[in-house]
Scaffold this motif. Structure first.
Motif, PDB file in Angstrom:
ATOM      1  N   SER A  24      38.864  32.107  37.203  1.00  0.00           N
ATOM      2  CA  SER A  24      39.380  33.269  37.932  1.00  0.00           C
ATOM      3  C   SER A  24      38.365  33.652  39.009  1.00  0.00           C
ATOM      4  CB  SER A  24      39.583  34.444  36.970  1.00  0.00           C
ATOM      5  OG  SER A  24      38.316  34.896  36.502  1.00  0.00           O
ATOM      6  N   ASP A  26      37.001  36.474  39.341  1.00  0.00           N
ATOM      7  CA  ASP A  26      35.925  37.218  38.671  1.00  0.00           C
ATOM      8  C   ASP A  26      34.851  36.269  38.159  1.00  0.00           C
ATOM      9  OD1 ASP A  26      37.318  39.553  39.107  1.00  0.00           O
ATOM     10  OD2 ASP A  26      38.190  39.615  37.102  1.00  0.00           O
ATOM     11  N   GLY A  94      36.276  41.339  40.770  1.00  0.00           N
ATOM     12  CA  GLY A  94      37.635  41.156  41.260  1.00  0.00           C
ATOM     13  C   GLY A  94      37.888  41.804  42.605  1.00  0.00           C
TER      14      GLY A  94
END
Length: 99
Positions: A24, A26, A94
């Motif tokens: 991801s 993140d 994020g």
């Protein structure tokens, strides 16, 4: 090119054929920040070398790079732009916007 060996594991994971196997954003930001913080001053300012660079060109580029690196260090110009570091340190992973 040589000089980005430390990024190979992250880039390999990010370019997995199957999207579900990719990390991801993140995780990418967290891993990039960890990689950056683990690198020495010298490694952060190492010259990128073309794989097929001949010895004459290499010697010239090494010479020029030495003075460029010293000038940047003297002027306190960071090897990674401040905007990137600020985005990594001040935003949740994020929400980081890498500029």
């Amino acid at each position: 090119m040589f000089g980005f060996d430390f990024m190979v594991p992250l880039v390999t994971d990010m370019t997995q054929e199957e999207p579900l196997k990719r990390p991801s954003i993140d995780e990418v930001v967290t891993r990039f920040e960890a990689i950056y913080r683990s690198l020495s001053f010298k490694l952060l300012r190492t010259r990128i070398v073309k794989r097929n660079e001949d010895e004459g060109s290499s010697a010239l580029y090494d010479f020029l790079h030495f003075f460029r690196r010293m000038r940047y260090a003297f002027m306190r110009i960071p090897p990674v732009p401040r905007a990137v570091l600020k985005a990594l340190s001040s935003s949740p992973a994020g929400n980081a916007t890498l500029v």
